[in-house]
Enzyme design. Structure first.
Site, PDB file in Angstrom:
ATOM      1  N   PHE A  79       3.096 -43.354  29.211  1.00 48.39           N
ATOM      2  CA  PHE A  79       2.850 -44.692  29.756  1.00 48.39           C
ATOM      3  C   PHE A  79       1.977 -45.538  28.839  1.00 48.39           C
ATOM      4  O   PHE A  79       2.006 -46.764  28.908  1.00 48.39           O
ATOM      5  CB  PHE A  79       2.258 -44.621  31.166  1.00 48.39           C
ATOM      6  CG  PHE A  79       0.793 -44.320  31.200  1.00 48.39           C
ATOM      7  CD1 PHE A  79      -0.136 -45.354  31.267  1.00 48.39           C
ATOM      8  CD2 PHE A  79       0.329 -43.011  31.182  1.00 48.39           C
ATOM      9  CE1 PHE A  79      -1.498 -45.087  31.312  1.00 48.39           C
ATOM     10  CE2 PHE A  79      -1.017 -42.728  31.219  1.00 48.39           C
ATOM     11  CZ  PHE A  79      -1.937 -43.767  31.281  1.00 48.39           C
ATOM     12  N   THR A  80       1.200 -44.928  27.949  1.00 47.09           N
ATOM     13  CA  THR A  80       0.301 -45.706  27.101  1.00 47.09           C
ATOM     14  C   THR A  80       1.055 -46.580  26.098  1.00 47.09           C
ATOM     15  O   THR A  80       0.476 -47.516  25.553  1.00 47.09           O
ATOM     16  CB  THR A  80      -0.710 -44.807  26.369  1.00 47.09           C
ATOM     17  OG1 THR A  80       0.006 -43.905  25.516  1.00 47.09           O
ATOM     18  CG2 THR A  80      -1.574 -44.031  27.357  1.00 47.09           C
TER      19      THR A  80
END
Length: 153
Positions: A79-80
């Site tokens: 998700f980063t």
């Protein structure tokens, strides 16, 4: 949907000191799923990644795809990749999809990869886990690919 793909000689993925998955020559795909993403984006990315000619031929030219070399793929949710760093010093993850929906699209992406490529060659990380990833880059070759509304940008 955003992907960072790395051409690798090998990759090993561990969760809590336990080996979960590993691949030999091929690609590691770090996959970021955003709130706006759909299955159309997953479809477009899968096709692009499988057919991208980034492996060297006998003349040392990037002219071969993953299919040509019969390489393996490790798909890792990340998700980063969806971070917004425009303001301040702390990244915002407001564009990242919520975990439950992101998991569904991640699983769909992996399933789609298995449908268009040899399923035994597709390996996965462990969604939502703190993973330790050991990668031996080949090159290094790292490419960022993004799909918006089913189209590669």
């Amino acid at each position: 949907m955003k992907a960072i793909i790395q051409r690798v000689l090998s990759c090993k993925l561990e969760v809590q000191d336990e080996l979960i998955s590993q691949v030999e020559k091929g690609l590691v795909v770090f996959l970021g799923i955003q709130k706006i993403d759909t299955k159309k984006d997953a479809d477009a990315l899968c096709e692009k990644i499988i057919n991208l000619r980034i492996f060297e031929d006998e003349s040392q030219k990037m002219n071969l795809s993953l299919k040509d070399i019969l390489g393996e793929i490790m798909v890792v949710s990340n998700f980063t990749i969806c971070a917004n760093t425009k303001r301040g010093r702390r990244p915002s993850f407001e564009d990242a999809q919520l975990p439950e929906t992101a998991r569904e699209l991640y699983e769909y992406f992996c399933k789609k990869m298995s449908e268009i490529y040899t399923s035994q060659k597709i390996k996965q990380g462990q969604f939502g886990s703190n993973m330790k990833i050991t990668v031996v880059n080949d090159g290094p070759v790292n490419i960022i690919i993004e799909s918006v509304d089913g189209k590669i940008n």
